[in-house]
Design a protein around this motif. Structure first.
Motif, mmCIF file in Angstrom:
data_model
loop_
_atom_site.group_PDB
_atom_site.id
_atom_site.type_symbol
_atom_site.label_atom_id
_atom_site.label_comp_id
_atom_site.label_asym_id
_atom_site.label_seq_id
_atom_site.Cartn_x
_atom_site.Cartn_y
_atom_site.Cartn_z
ATOM 1 N N ARG A 294 0.853 -1.194 0.000
ATOM 2 C CA ARG A 294 0.000 0.000 0.000
ATOM 3 C C ARG A 294 0.888 1.244 0.000
ATOM 4 N N TYR A 295 0.452 2.240 -0.758
ATOM 5 C CA TYR A 295 1.209 3.481 -0.889
ATOM 6 C C TYR A 295 0.458 4.610 -0.196
ATOM 7 N N TRP A 296 1.192 5.461 0.503
ATOM 8 C CA TRP A 296 0.601 6.594 1.206
ATOM 9 C C TRP A 296 1.224 7.891 0.717
ATOM 10 N N ALA A 297 0.434 8.955 0.772
ATOM 11 C CA ALA A 297 0.888 10.333 0.486
ATOM 12 C C ALA A 297 1.642 10.415 -0.841
ATOM 13 N N GLY A 298 2.877 10.908 -0.801
ATOM 14 C CA GLY A 298 3.657 11.105 -2.010
ATOM 15 C C GLY A 298 3.951 9.810 -2.760
ATOM 16 N N ALA A 299 4.055 8.713 -2.058
ATOM 17 C CA ALA A 299 4.283 7.424 -2.724
ATOM 18 C C ALA A 299 3.080 7.060 -3.587
ATOM 19 N N ARG A 300 1.896 7.320 -3.063
ATOM 20 C CA ARG A 300 0.670 7.057 -3.825
ATOM 21 C C ARG A 300 0.619 7.951 -5.060
ATOM 22 N N ALA A 301 0.986 9.214 -4.891
ATOM 23 C CA ALA A 301 0.975 10.149 -6.024
ATOM 24 C C ALA A 301 1.938 9.697 -7.116
ATOM 25 N N VAL A 302 3.109 9.230 -6.736
ATOM 26 C CA VAL A 302 4.099 8.788 -7.718
ATOM 27 C C VAL A 302 3.674 7.478 -8.375
ATOM 28 N N ALA A 303 3.190 6.533 -7.573
ATOM 29 C CA ALA A 303 2.798 5.230 -8.117
ATOM 30 C C ALA A 303 1.557 5.331 -8.988
ATOM 31 N N GLY A 304 0.668 6.256 -8.643
ATOM 32 C CA GLY A 304 -0.567 6.406 -9.402
ATOM 33 C C GLY A 304 -1.626 5.385 -9.054
ATOM 34 N N VAL A 305 -1.380 4.594 -8.024
ATOM 35 C CA VAL A 305 -2.341 3.595 -7.540
ATOM 36 C C VAL A 305 -2.276 3.564 -6.022
ATOM 37 N N ASP A 306 -3.328 3.037 -5.414
ATOM 38 C CA ASP A 306 -3.358 2.911 -3.958
ATOM 39 C C ASP A 306 -2.526 1.735 -3.460
#
Length: 86
Positions: free
Chosen positions: A13-25
């Protein structure tokens, strides 16, 4: 086959900036035995995470972890980048 280990899927699972970069939750990975292998796999999936993962806190089932930690079956690995705020 004898001696072969089958790894159950691991949810990342990606949170904050990691989610923005990955483009997925989140992503579901197969074949990762350690946290380091999972971290390398998510960077291959989302090359922009190359700058995010090394500075992030990685949580394995809610607890801070390190790269050589084994991933149990059905584990949840979270990528929590540093963020500013007050």
């Amino acid at each position: 086959m004898p001696g072969e280990q089958t790894r159950s899927p691991v949810t990342v699972r990606y949170w904050a900036g990691a989610r923005a970069v990955a483009g997925v939750d989140e992503d579901v990975l197969d074949g990762c035995a350690t946290v380091a292998q999972a971290a390398a796999a998510v960077v291959r999936l989302h090359p922009g995470l190359v700058a995010v993962v090394p500075v992030s806190t990685l949580l394995l089932d809610g607890r801070a972890t390190s790269g050589d930690t084994a991933l149990p079956a059905g584990a949840v690995l979270e990528v929590l980048p540093p963020f500013a705020g007050g």
